[in-house]
Design a protein around this motif. Structure first.
Motif, PDB file in Angstrom:
ATOM      1  N   SER A 195     -77.616 -18.181  17.889  1.00 56.45           N
ATOM      2  CA  SER A 195     -77.126 -19.353  17.931  1.00 56.45           C
ATOM      3  C   SER A 195     -77.256 -19.943  16.921  1.00 56.45           C
ATOM      4  CB  SER A 195     -76.990 -20.095  19.214  1.00 56.45           C
ATOM      5  OG  SER A 195     -78.517 -20.648  18.994  1.00 56.45           O
ATOM      6  N   LYS A 198     -75.148 -18.114  11.523  1.00 61.25           N
ATOM      7  CA  LYS A 198     -73.416 -18.096  10.782  1.00 61.25           C
ATOM      8  C   LYS A 198     -72.875 -17.549  10.228  1.00 61.25           C
ATOM      9  CE  LYS A 198     -74.887 -23.693  11.701  1.00 61.25           C
ATOM     10  NZ  LYS A 198     -73.935 -24.215  12.702  1.00 61.25           N
ATOM     11  N   GLN A 200     -71.596 -13.730  10.129  1.00 58.03           N
ATOM     12  CA  GLN A 200     -72.433 -12.426  10.108  1.00 58.03           C
ATOM     13  C   GLN A 200     -71.835 -11.854  12.124  1.00 58.03           C
ATOM     14  OE1 GLN A 200     -73.431 -10.939   7.597  1.00 58.03           O
ATOM     15  NE2 GLN A 200     -74.880 -11.785   6.608  1.00 58.03           N
ATOM     16  N   GLU A 201     -70.007 -12.480  12.657  1.00 55.78           N
ATOM     17  CA  GLU A 201     -70.016 -11.680  13.775  1.00 55.78           C
ATOM     18  C   GLU A 201     -70.620 -10.445  13.350  1.00 55.78           C
ATOM     19  OE1 GLU A 201     -70.227 -13.888  15.683  1.00 55.78           O
ATOM     20  OE2 GLU A 201     -69.870 -15.377  14.313  1.00 55.78           O
ATOM     21  N   LYS A 204     -73.988  -9.115  13.947  1.00 52.58           N
ATOM     22  CA  LYS A 204     -74.301  -9.406  15.181  1.00 52.58           C
ATOM     23  C   LYS A 204     -73.770  -8.620  16.230  1.00 52.58           C
ATOM     24  CE  LYS A 204     -73.362 -14.225  14.448  1.00 52.58           C
ATOM     25  NZ  LYS A 204     -73.755 -15.776  14.865  1.00 52.58           N
ATOM     26  N   ARG A 205     -72.598  -8.322  16.015  1.00 52.59           N
ATOM     27  CA  ARG A 205     -72.235  -7.173  16.635  1.00 52.59           C
ATOM     28  C   ARG A 205     -72.309  -5.584  16.546  1.00 52.59           C
ATOM     29  NH1 ARG A 205     -69.280  -4.750  21.318  1.00 52.59           N
ATOM     30  NH2 ARG A 205     -68.387  -2.934  21.055  1.00 52.59           N
ATOM     31  N   LYS A 398     -68.532 -20.849   6.357  1.00 52.92           N
ATOM     32  CA  LYS A 398     -69.430 -20.516   7.921  1.00 52.92           C
ATOM     33  C   LYS A 398     -70.736 -21.733   7.884  1.00 52.92           C
ATOM     34  CE  LYS A 398     -66.972 -17.123   9.690  1.00 52.92           C
ATOM     35  NZ  LYS A 398     -65.637 -17.650  10.702  1.00 52.92           N
ATOM     36  N   ALA A 405     -72.859 -20.820  17.563  1.00 48.23           N
ATOM     37  CA  ALA A 405     -72.565 -19.312  17.242  1.00 48.23           C
ATOM     38  C   ALA A 405     -73.468 -18.796  19.140  1.00 48.23           C
ATOM     39  CB  ALA A 405     -73.454 -18.300  16.723  1.00 48.23           C
ATOM     40  N   GLU A 406     -72.612 -18.188  19.633  1.00 48.40           N
ATOM     41  CA  GLU A 406     -73.500 -17.166  20.697  1.00 48.40           C
ATOM     42  C   GLU A 406     -74.968 -17.104  21.005  1.00 48.40           C
ATOM     43  OE1 GLU A 406     -71.886 -14.104  23.647  1.00 48.40           O
ATOM     44  OE2 GLU A 406     -71.665 -13.554  22.265  1.00 48.40           O
TER      45      GLU A 406
END
Length: 511
Positions: A195, A198, A200-201, A204-205, A398, A405-406
């Motif tokens: 979380s 910032k 970098q989705e 992270k996936r 971002k 974030a998650e």
């Protein structure tokens, strides 16, 4: 008078019971036999001072001590307390009718205090297996040894407490550890949480996929793009350890003397050796073999930052442990095996200057420098890394975003569910627990593709000039992506996503 006291020696992560025979007779001399090392031979000086400072003495007689089995080399100062109690009983200074029922270990200070030892958990497990009633050891090690149920473990601060214990004085009670409580500690509030990252989705996936399938991963990006920050958060999304994994991990850290007065290690380890590390520090060994970084990372994560900066010969010694998930250290007189089942996370700059393919930075490396830099990573080592992903710097918008974030806890729930699917799939196999461990036979059985998926993979390999080694890796990663979606079949979108994670196999990187 002849007296037998029991200690223990640790080889690898397993313990062997040592019988210490102390005989005191007429004459003068101190004779220690049974392949002791220098630290044990020097014990007479520590024992003499410790006994004198506590009202006892080292007899001025002929003292013969045999450490059996005599053909097994004994190492370290942890036998001080064992020898001291044997001498006290053999010389008639104390009585100890229950002596044969206990393992006794500890290093003595000159004032009689006890210093911590290594391998306490392994020794306790062996003591229980061989039917000993209890284990007497320094108080600093008592928590890890007390994990073993059915064995009385006594944490001692000084030699006088041991004497009082055997003579029926004092009120020392065995230490009790609630193993379930120790084991139930989870990462609901991890120190490093996703979380905090910032943007970098996409990365992270990718990290979620790697954690779900146990895949080795390499992050490629310029300095400051967040590679290290992401790697440090990977353990927070890995599934909780099983009790078996926790015991294995604790044993290794106990042998290395790195438990730091904790009981059961319930969190997965994260090890990050410097790029100047030697091959011995990485895989283990030495004149007195100790586990290396890859074994200390067992059931956890080994992070190699700036991978091309490691010496090539250091990286090459990792090939066998990555394949076999254990490392064997052979010497002339013995062979030791340490477990080393870990997730490899590596990071690297795309070029020596760090900014290759960055349109906003000048190219500072020549083609020859690029080739020399990238050639440090051998093909066989790269074969063992399933996922390659490019990490780009986070845009300013971002970084200043207020939205959280998650969290790692939410990601870990999905990862754990995918691992449960894999555990059920491979329940008939002893050596396979998650997708990254699949061999060619299992890939053919569990990674079957329909015509559309097969056509997509063929087209991608031809157009992107993917190497042959990429084929199996793509299938295994696609299987994990399907598991995250709880899909029984691998679909074209799973293959398409997996293809994106083979950056270093494309033309223009490593050829």
């Amino acid at each position: 008078m002849l007296v037998k006291v029991f200690g223990s020696a640790v080889f690898g992560v397993e313990a062997t019971t040592i019988t210490v025979e102390v005989n005191i007779d007429k004459g003068v001399g101190y004779h220690l036999v049974g392949l002791p090392d220098i630290a044990i031979k020097e014990s007479s000086y520590r024992i003499a001072a410790a006994l004198k400072n506590n009202g006892y003495y080292l007899p001025v007689k002929k003292i013969t001590i045999n450490m059996a089995p005599a053909d097994l080399r004994k190492e370290g100062s942890a036998y001080d307390l064992t020898l001291a109690i044997g001498i006290l009983v053999a010389s008639g200074q104390i009585k100890a009718e229950e002596l044969e029922h206990y393992i006794i270990m500890g290093e003595l200070s000159l004032d009689g205090g006890l210093q911590p030892i290594k391998g306490a958990l392994s020794i306790a497990i062996k003591a229980k297996e061989e039917g000993f009633k209890g284990f007497i050891l320094p108080i600093q090690n008592v928590k890890e040894a007390a994990i073993v149920e059915g064995l009385d473990v006594y944490g001692i601060e000084n030699v006088l407490q041991v004497i009082d214990f055997f003579e029926g004085r004092g009120t020392i009670e065995p230490t009790r550890i609630d193993t379930d409580m120790e084991f139930s500690r989870t990462l609901d509030f991890p120190e490093h949480d996703f979380s905090d990252v910032k943007g970098q989705e996409g990365i992270k996936r990718c990290m979620e996929i790697a954690a779900a399938g146990g895949h080795n991963i390499i992050l490629i990006g310029p300095p400051g793009s967040g590679k290290t920050m992401l790697a440090k958060r990977l353990p927070s999304i890995l599934p909780p350890m099983t009790m078996k994994e926790a015991l294995e991990t604790t044993k290794i850290h106990s042998v290395a003397g790195k438990t730091k007065e904790v009981g059961l290690m319930s969190q997965r380890p994260f090890r990050s050796p410097h790029h100047t590390a030697s091959s011995v520090s990485l895989v283990g060994g030495g004149s007195y073999p100790q586990p290396g970084e890859i074994s200390l990372a067992h059931n956890g994560v080994l992070f190699l930052d700036e991978l091309p900066e490691f010496k090539r010969e250091v990286l090459e010694v990792m090939r066998q442990p990555l394949e076999d998930r254990e490392v064997t250290i052979s010497r002339a007189k013995f062979t030791i095996t340490y477990p080393s089942s870990f997730m490899l996370v590596a990071s690297m700059n795309p070029s020596p200057g760090g900014y290759f393919n960055d349109p906003n930075a000048p190219v500072s490396s020549s083609p020859m420098e690029m080739q020399r830099y990238l050639s440090k990573i051998s093909g066989p080592l790269l074969d063992r890394i399933d996922i390659h992903i490019e990490v780009n710097p986070v845009p300013f918008e971002k970084m200043t975003e207020a939205r959280k974030a998650e969290s790692s806890v939410k990601i870990r729930k999905r990862v754990t569910h995918a691992r449960e699917i894999q555990s059920k799939r491979f329940e008939e196999f002893d050596s396979i627990h998650y997708n990254a461990q699949m061999g060619s036979k299992h890939i053919r059985e569990y990674c079957a593709l329909d015509d559309a998926s097969l056509s997509l993979l063929k087209t991608a390999m031809e157009r992107l000039n993917l190497s042959a080694r990429a084929y199996d890796r793509i299938l295994k990663v696609a299987r994990t992506i399907a598991d995250l979606e709880a899909s029984e079949d691998i679909k074209p979108n799973h293959i398409a996503e997996a293809i994106q994670y083979r950056s270093l196999d494309r033309e223009g990187w490593l050829g």
